[in-house]
Design a protein around this motif. Sequence first.
Motif, PDB file in Angstrom:
ATOM      1  N   HIS A   1       0.532   8.056  25.170  1.00  0.00           N
ATOM      2  CA  HIS A   1       1.639   8.575  24.245  1.00  0.00           C
ATOM      3  C   HIS A   1       2.778   9.063  24.740  1.00  0.00           C
ATOM      4  CE1 HIS A   1      -1.963   7.791  21.752  1.00  0.00           C
ATOM      5  NE2 HIS A   1      -1.362   8.019  20.760  1.00  0.00           N
ATOM      6  N   ALA A   2       2.529   9.843  25.740  1.00  0.00           N
ATOM      7  CA  ALA A   2       3.939  10.693  26.505  1.00  0.00           C
ATOM      8  C   ALA A   2       4.737   9.620  27.060  1.00  0.00           C
ATOM      9  CB  ALA A   2       3.305  11.659  27.516  1.00  0.00           C
ATOM     10  N   LEU A   3       4.247   8.537  27.590  1.00  0.00           N
ATOM     11  CA  LEU A   3       5.235   7.457  28.083  1.00  0.00           C
ATOM     12  C   LEU A   3       6.067   6.834  27.395  1.00  0.00           C
ATOM     13  CD1 LEU A   3       5.917   5.566  30.505  1.00  0.00           C
ATOM     14  CD2 LEU A   3       4.095   4.145  30.141  1.00  0.00           C
ATOM     15  N   GLY A   4       5.336   6.524  26.133  1.00  0.00           N
ATOM     16  CA  GLY A   4       6.132   5.557  25.190  1.00  0.00           C
ATOM     17  C   GLY A   4       7.229   6.577  24.587  1.00  0.00           C
ATOM     18  N   PHE A   5       6.792   7.734  24.073  1.00  0.00           N
ATOM     19  CA  PHE A   5       7.660   8.689  23.436  1.00  0.00           C
ATOM     20  C   PHE A   5       8.773   9.216  24.213  1.00  0.00           C
ATOM     21  CE2 PHE A   5       8.797  13.352  22.860  1.00  0.00           C
ATOM     22  CZ  PHE A   5       9.338  13.273  21.471  1.00  0.00           C
ATOM     23  N   GLY A   6       8.524   9.292  25.610  1.00  0.00           N
ATOM     24  CA  GLY A   6       9.603   9.627  26.343  1.00  0.00           C
ATOM     25  C   GLY A   6      10.373   8.756  26.729  1.00  0.00           C
ATOM     26  N   VAL A   7      10.209   7.285  27.020  1.00  0.00           N
ATOM     27  CA  VAL A   7      11.217   6.326  27.281  1.00  0.00           C
ATOM     28  C   VAL A   7      11.989   6.191  26.004  1.00  0.00           C
ATOM     29  CG1 VAL A   7      11.213   4.009  27.403  1.00  0.00           C
ATOM     30  CG2 VAL A   7       9.601   5.148  28.881  1.00  0.00           C
ATOM     31  N   LEU A   8      11.600   6.104  24.811  1.00  0.00           N
ATOM     32  CA  LEU A   8      12.327   6.059  23.473  1.00  0.00           C
ATOM     33  C   LEU A   8      13.232   7.042  23.276  1.00  0.00           C
ATOM     34  CD1 LEU A   8      13.057   4.608  21.052  1.00  0.00           C
ATOM     35  CD2 LEU A   8      11.012   5.760  19.988  1.00  0.00           C
ATOM     36  N   THR A   9      12.580   8.595  23.611  1.00  0.00           N
ATOM     37  CA  THR A   9      13.587   9.553  23.304  1.00  0.00           C
ATOM     38  C   THR A   9      14.839   9.840  24.358  1.00  0.00           C
ATOM     39  OG1 THR A   9      11.675  10.856  22.733  1.00  0.00           O
ATOM     40  CG2 THR A   9      13.436  12.232  23.475  1.00  0.00           C
ATOM     41  N   PHE A  10      14.436   9.277  25.736  1.00  0.00           N
ATOM     42  CA  PHE A  10      15.585   9.448  26.684  1.00  0.00           C
ATOM     43  C   PHE A  10      16.508   8.254  26.462  1.00  0.00           C
ATOM     44  CE2 PHE A  10      12.587  11.994  29.177  1.00  0.00           C
ATOM     45  CZ  PHE A  10      13.478  13.251  29.342  1.00  0.00           C
ATOM     46  N   ALA A  11      16.107   7.170  25.913  1.00  0.00           N
ATOM     47  CA  ALA A  11      16.945   5.989  25.583  1.00  0.00           C
ATOM     48  C   ALA A  11      17.830   6.441  24.443  1.00  0.00           C
ATOM     49  CB  ALA A  11      16.128   4.636  24.978  1.00  0.00           C
ATOM     50  N   ALA A  12      17.444   7.366  23.502  1.00  0.00           N
ATOM     51  CA  ALA A  12      18.363   7.654  22.469  1.00  0.00           C
ATOM     52  C   ALA A  12      19.416   8.701  23.230  1.00  0.00           C
ATOM     53  CB  ALA A  12      17.382   8.298  21.345  1.00  0.00           C
ATOM     54  N   MET A  13      18.728   9.608  23.782  1.00  0.00           N
ATOM     55  CA  MET A  13      19.756  10.479  24.431  1.00  0.00           C
ATOM     56  C   MET A  13      20.850   9.898  25.397  1.00  0.00           C
ATOM     57  SD  MET A  13      16.680  13.188  25.418  1.00  0.00           S
ATOM     58  CE  MET A  13      17.789  14.468  26.366  1.00  0.00           C
ATOM     59  N   ARG A  14      20.375   8.792  26.116  1.00  0.00           N
ATOM     60  CA  ARG A  14      21.374   8.125  26.954  1.00  0.00           C
ATOM     61  C   ARG A  14      22.468   7.439  25.992  1.00  0.00           C
ATOM     62  NH1 ARG A  14      20.394   3.411  31.285  1.00  0.00           N
ATOM     63  NH2 ARG A  14      22.418   2.616  31.621  1.00  0.00           N
ATOM     64  N   GLN A  15      21.920   7.069  24.773  1.00  0.00           N
ATOM     65  CA  GLN A  15      22.812   6.368  24.004  1.00  0.00           C
ATOM     66  C   GLN A  15      24.010   7.565  23.359  1.00  0.00           C
ATOM     67  OE1 GLN A  15      23.161   2.790  22.405  1.00  0.00           O
ATOM     68  NE2 GLN A  15      25.042   3.965  22.638  1.00  0.00           N
ATOM     69  N   VAL A  16      23.272   8.475  23.023  1.00  0.00           N
ATOM     70  CA  VAL A  16      24.197   9.633  22.569  1.00  0.00           C
ATOM     71  C   VAL A  16      25.096  10.024  23.548  1.00  0.00           C
ATOM     72  CG1 VAL A  16      24.355  11.956  21.558  1.00  0.00           C
ATOM     73  CG2 VAL A  16      22.629  10.193  20.567  1.00  0.00           C
ATOM     74  N   ARG A  17      24.698  10.381  24.812  1.00  0.00           N
ATOM     75  CA  ARG A  17      25.870  10.581  25.623  1.00  0.00           C
ATOM     76  C   ARG A  17      26.889   9.652  25.861  1.00  0.00           C
ATOM     77  NH1 ARG A  17      21.248  12.073  28.547  1.00  0.00           N
ATOM     78  NH2 ARG A  17      21.043  10.255  29.839  1.00  0.00           N
ATOM     79  N   LYS A  18      26.534   8.185  25.861  1.00  0.00           N
ATOM     80  CA  LYS A  18      27.486   6.978  25.833  1.00  0.00           C
ATOM     81  C   LYS A  18      28.701   7.159  24.908  1.00  0.00           C
ATOM     82  CE  LYS A  18      27.874   2.577  27.412  1.00  0.00           C
ATOM     83  NZ  LYS A  18      28.598   2.806  28.582  1.00  0.00           N
ATOM     84  N   VAL A  19      27.827   7.628  23.624  1.00  0.00           N
ATOM     85  CA  VAL A  19      28.598   7.573  22.389  1.00  0.00           C
ATOM     86  C   VAL A  19      29.875   8.743  22.492  1.00  0.00           C
ATOM     87  CG1 VAL A  19      28.955   7.818  19.788  1.00  0.00           C
ATOM     88  CG2 VAL A  19      27.007   6.228  21.052  1.00  0.00           C
ATOM     89  N   GLY A  20      29.347   9.762  22.932  1.00  0.00           N
ATOM     90  CA  GLY A  20      30.279  11.021  23.117  1.00  0.00           C
ATOM     91  C   GLY A  20      30.807  11.547  21.705  1.00  0.00           C
ATOM     92  N   GLY A  21      32.079  11.931  22.097  1.00  0.00           N
ATOM     93  CA  GLY A  21      32.625  12.342  20.507  1.00  0.00           C
ATOM     94  C   GLY A  21      32.302  13.786  20.359  1.00  0.00           C
ATOM     95  N   GLN A  22      32.576  14.320  19.171  1.00  0.00           N
ATOM     96  CA  GLN A  22      32.284  15.521  18.822  1.00  0.00           C
ATOM     97  C   GLN A  22      31.065  15.716  18.152  1.00  0.00           C
ATOM     98  OE1 GLN A  22      34.875  16.236  15.511  1.00  0.00           O
ATOM     99  NE2 GLN A  22      36.728  16.487  16.821  1.00  0.00           N
ATOM    100  N   GLU A  23      30.444  16.797  18.608  1.00  0.00           N
ATOM    101  CA  GLU A  23      28.799  17.316  18.446  1.00  0.00           C
ATOM    102  C   GLU A  23      27.865  16.391  18.680  1.00  0.00           C
ATOM    103  OE1 GLU A  23      29.363  18.062  14.282  1.00  0.00           O
ATOM    104  OE2 GLU A  23      29.817  20.096  14.555  1.00  0.00           O
ATOM    105  N   PRO A  24      27.668  15.772  20.080  1.00  0.00           N
ATOM    106  CA  PRO A  24      26.629  14.804  20.320  1.00  0.00           C
ATOM    107  C   PRO A  24      25.178  15.148  20.067  1.00  0.00           C
ATOM    108  CG  PRO A  24      27.596  15.916  22.441  1.00  0.00           C
ATOM    109  CD  PRO A  24      28.418  16.431  21.023  1.00  0.00           C
ATOM    110  N   ILE A  25      25.239  16.760  20.316  1.00  0.00           N
ATOM    111  CA  ILE A  25      23.929  17.156  19.991  1.00  0.00           C
ATOM    112  C   ILE A  25      23.235  16.965  18.592  1.00  0.00           C
ATOM    113  CG2 ILE A  25      22.295  19.313  19.984  1.00  0.00           C
ATOM    114  CD1 ILE A  25      24.123  20.305  22.265  1.00  0.00           C
ATOM    115  N   TRP A  26      24.344  17.420  17.619  1.00  0.00           N
ATOM    116  CA  TRP A  26      24.116  17.106  16.032  1.00  0.00           C
ATOM    117  C   TRP A  26      23.791  15.606  15.830  1.00  0.00           C
ATOM    118  CZ3 TRP A  26      26.218  13.825  12.621  1.00  0.00           C
ATOM    119  CH2 TRP A  26      26.080  14.033  11.301  1.00  0.00           C
ATOM    120  N   LEU A  27      24.345  14.642  16.663  1.00  0.00           N
ATOM    121  CA  LEU A  27      24.374  13.220  16.574  1.00  0.00           C
ATOM    122  C   LEU A  27      22.843  12.799  16.578  1.00  0.00           C
ATOM    123  CD1 LEU A  27      25.740  10.261  15.709  1.00  0.00           C
ATOM    124  CD2 LEU A  27      25.853  10.372  18.251  1.00  0.00           C
ATOM    125  N   LEU A  28      22.523  13.320  17.912  1.00  0.00           N
ATOM    126  CA  LEU A  28      21.001  13.045  18.281  1.00  0.00           C
ATOM    127  C   LEU A  28      19.817  13.822  17.471  1.00  0.00           C
ATOM    128  CD1 LEU A  28      19.159  11.945  20.458  1.00  0.00           C
ATOM    129  CD2 LEU A  28      19.040  14.154  21.331  1.00  0.00           C
TER     130      LEU A  28
END
Length: 388
Positions: free
Chosen positions: A88-115
């Motif tokens: 369970h931790a493997l699947g959750f971790g991979v998906l969550t870190f993928a979303a975090m990498r995407q948000v870092r790439k998008v950038g812009g204002q308030e990335p934490i709020w976006l995620l």
Amino acid sequence: MTISKPVFDRLGFWLWVGSFLVVLGLVLWSPNTRSVVHIYRHGSEAFLSSQPLYQVEVAMGYLYAPAFAVLYVPLLKLGPYLGDFLWHALGFGVLTFAAMRQVRKVGGQEPIWLLSFGLFLALPVSLAALRNGQATILLAGACWFLTLSALEGRRAESFFWASLAIIAKPTAIIMLLLAGALRPRLIPVLALAVLVVLAIPYGFASTDYINAQYHDFFRMLTSMAVDPTGPFVPADFTAPFTRLGMTLPELDATIVRFVAGLLTLWVVLQFDRRLDANVSGLAIFLVAAFYMCVFNPRVEQNTYAMVAVPAGLSIALLWREKRAGTMRWLLAALLFATGLTSIDGRLHDLFHPWFRPISISIIALVLIGWFLTRGSEKMPAAGSVAHG
């Protein structure tokens, strides 16, 4: 405001993490309740004892490549508590870190709020798949990482994520084909990933046994079709017709899937050409996940967890557009409400399996149209020099 804003910025993220911690607690309390992980354990046990992995006649039970059975063996050996916990931790971790990498790439204002907001909107649709320990979660994260790695031309990363995606579920081949179309130079790397995954089981069992499993595996893949009399109830685009008693012929459904595949390829190429490189990965993976959910003949209700997080992040990105006031509210409400249709048995009976393909199609098509519009607004005017 200086005190409350950080709290609300992170509220969705902590709800996402907190809900998963509850899931882990339930896994430790009762590993076999509301879980599909026992199927993975059965596959690994059958592999270790050289027993058949597949039930070709009914196309149910273990539906994964033989390499999945091999790589799940260490988790099997750890037992149903620690092994399921780590799975369970493997699947959750991979998906969550993928979303975090995407948000870092998008950038812009308030990335934490976006995620945070994106994960909050995706949580109701994703929670059941997270609870059940379905490989769809790992598939979504691996395919998302593959999308980002391929667009950046990272060969080693693309090889790793392509291999993991194929192991997680064979439907990942759709994402590999799209990645190859986007970056033809990566085709040898993607082909090598498929060959390595196919070769892995031969290192752990006899050649005759593995050949027999691959024979059954490919027979099963080619035999999966729309069959309302079978034990499996598909939740793809055919589900609304089935609910109305209008079962689509297999040939017609195949034609629709083929045409939708061509349109998906065209849209993905348009996004790669028109959108900003920081946003294109999100848009491309949204389209790919939408196709893999709605037009895959082996879709069940929890499969839609794959498209939930990219859709949530896309809606959060849309939220920044002041012109999209009504549309963003409607999309956010629809995505969040879609995941609530199974909180009660009567609601589940009413909305299963026809509602999710309709609601997710509406959300995805509106977002795809918005991304296309956003891309066309950034295209150079006629007669201008595109690259200076």
